[in-house]
Design a protein around this motif. Sequence first.
Motif, short mmCIF file in Angstrom:
data_model
loop_
_atom_site.label_atom_id
_atom_site.label_comp_id
_atom_site.label_asym_id
_atom_site.label_seq_id
_atom_site.Cartn_x
_atom_site.Cartn_y
_atom_site.Cartn_z
N LYS A 255 0.83 -1.20 0.00
CA LYS A 255 0.00 0.00 0.00
C LYS A 255 0.86 1.25 0.00
N GLU A 256 2.08 1.14 0.58
CA GLU A 256 2.95 2.29 0.66
C GLU A 256 3.51 2.68 -0.70
N LYS A 257 3.62 1.67 -1.61
CA LYS A 257 4.28 1.92 -2.89
C LYS A 257 3.30 2.02 -4.04
N THR A 258 2.10 2.45 -3.72
CA THR A 258 1.10 2.66 -4.75
C THR A 258 1.54 3.82 -5.65
N SER A 263 0.52 8.56 -2.58
CA SER A 263 1.47 7.89 -1.70
C SER A 263 2.57 8.82 -1.22
N ARG A 264 2.47 10.09 -1.56
CA ARG A 264 3.49 11.05 -1.16
C ARG A 264 3.04 11.85 0.06
N GLU A 271 7.95 10.10 -1.09
CA GLU A 271 7.17 8.92 -0.73
C GLU A 271 7.14 8.76 0.79
N ARG A 272 5.97 8.49 1.32
CA ARG A 272 5.81 8.44 2.77
C ARG A 272 6.64 7.32 3.37
N ARG A 273 7.26 7.63 4.53
CA ARG A 273 8.01 6.64 5.29
C ARG A 273 7.36 6.53 6.67
N HIS A 274 7.04 5.33 7.10
CA HIS A 274 6.35 5.11 8.37
C HIS A 274 5.06 5.93 8.40
N GLY A 281 -7.51 12.24 9.61
CA GLY A 281 -7.45 11.23 8.56
C GLY A 281 -6.38 11.45 7.51
N HIS A 282 -5.65 12.55 7.55
CA HIS A 282 -4.58 12.79 6.57
C HIS A 282 -3.35 11.96 6.92
N LEU A 283 -2.58 11.61 5.90
CA LEU A 283 -1.43 10.74 6.07
C LEU A 283 -0.14 11.52 5.83
N PHE A 284 0.84 11.29 6.71
CA PHE A 284 2.15 11.95 6.62
C PHE A 284 3.23 10.95 7.02
N CYS A 285 4.48 11.34 6.77
CA CYS A 285 5.59 10.61 7.38
C CYS A 285 5.58 10.87 8.89
N TRP A 286 5.96 9.86 9.65
CA TRP A 286 5.98 10.04 11.11
C TRP A 286 6.92 11.18 11.51
N GLU A 287 8.12 11.21 10.96
CA GLU A 287 9.08 12.23 11.34
C GLU A 287 8.60 13.62 10.89
#
Length: 296
Positions: A255-258, A263-264, A271-274, A281-287
């Motif tokens: 799902k991460e590499k869609t 996926s960014r 590209e998102r990491r962790h 509900g928004h998605l981000f990198c943890w850091e």
Amino acid sequence: AQLVRCGQKDELYRSGLRSGAGTALHGLAGAKKWLEWRKEIELLSDVAYFVLTTVSGYQTLGEEYVNIVQVDSTKKRVPSFLRRAIFISLHTVAPYCLEKGLLHLEHALQIEADESRTSQSNPALGLSSRTLIRNWIQKQVGELTEQQKKRVLQIVYVLKQCIPLLHRLHLAVFYISGTFYHLSKRITGIMYLHFGGLQGEDQSIRSSYKFLGIISLLHLLLTIGVQMYSFKQKQRARQEWKLHRNLAHQKNMTKEKTIGRHSRCTLCLEERRHTTATPCGHLFCWECITEWCNTR
């Protein structure tokens, strides 16, 4: 009160001189050169103002406005030429050099850590950089170990936080004591004597200035407490990030590499990491999202 009015009047004339010099350079050399030399033009304007007044042995326009004259610590004679020159250097040249030095040093250290990110976060640095100073700092930074670079970067961060606090502390002490409105005059021991007119105004409002100084000190202590709390929260977030980074990848990486922009991460544009979801509900990198929350 006379020292405050003197400082405000001098700042008014200095800002007018800086504005006029900047306008002249903008008209003669264009906007690009004005952006590149803007800080240096402001420095030269301030130096010219004090050279034509204090260094030459005359009152500044602000001092003339409130009828005060500079004296040394004995209050019996005008400060020597050397003392006045040191005052001008500390008041104008030293802050410029300190700001530029810390900026170049921080930039060089961040390039070593993450060159691509710093080149995007400091787009205007290259315009005002001076090659000689920049190359010397980069050479010195290149000789440091990784541990030393991290330590120097921490020192730079502490200095950038402490310098404004030092100025606020000095201003609060001035409100309470009534002497040395500028830190450079406190260092050089340049004081003032009032001549002509009545001085009853200062005595009548001295208590108000002392109260303002006490309030300023309390506000300064509160600011330091908030900054220390924020620093601890940042350290805690970094420790949590290290623990999170060391965990094994337990999520479905497919799902991460869609393929596609979804996926960014919208903060780092990579590209998102962790991948981490916020309550909305928004998605981000943890850091990225933890650093953003710490800074904002």
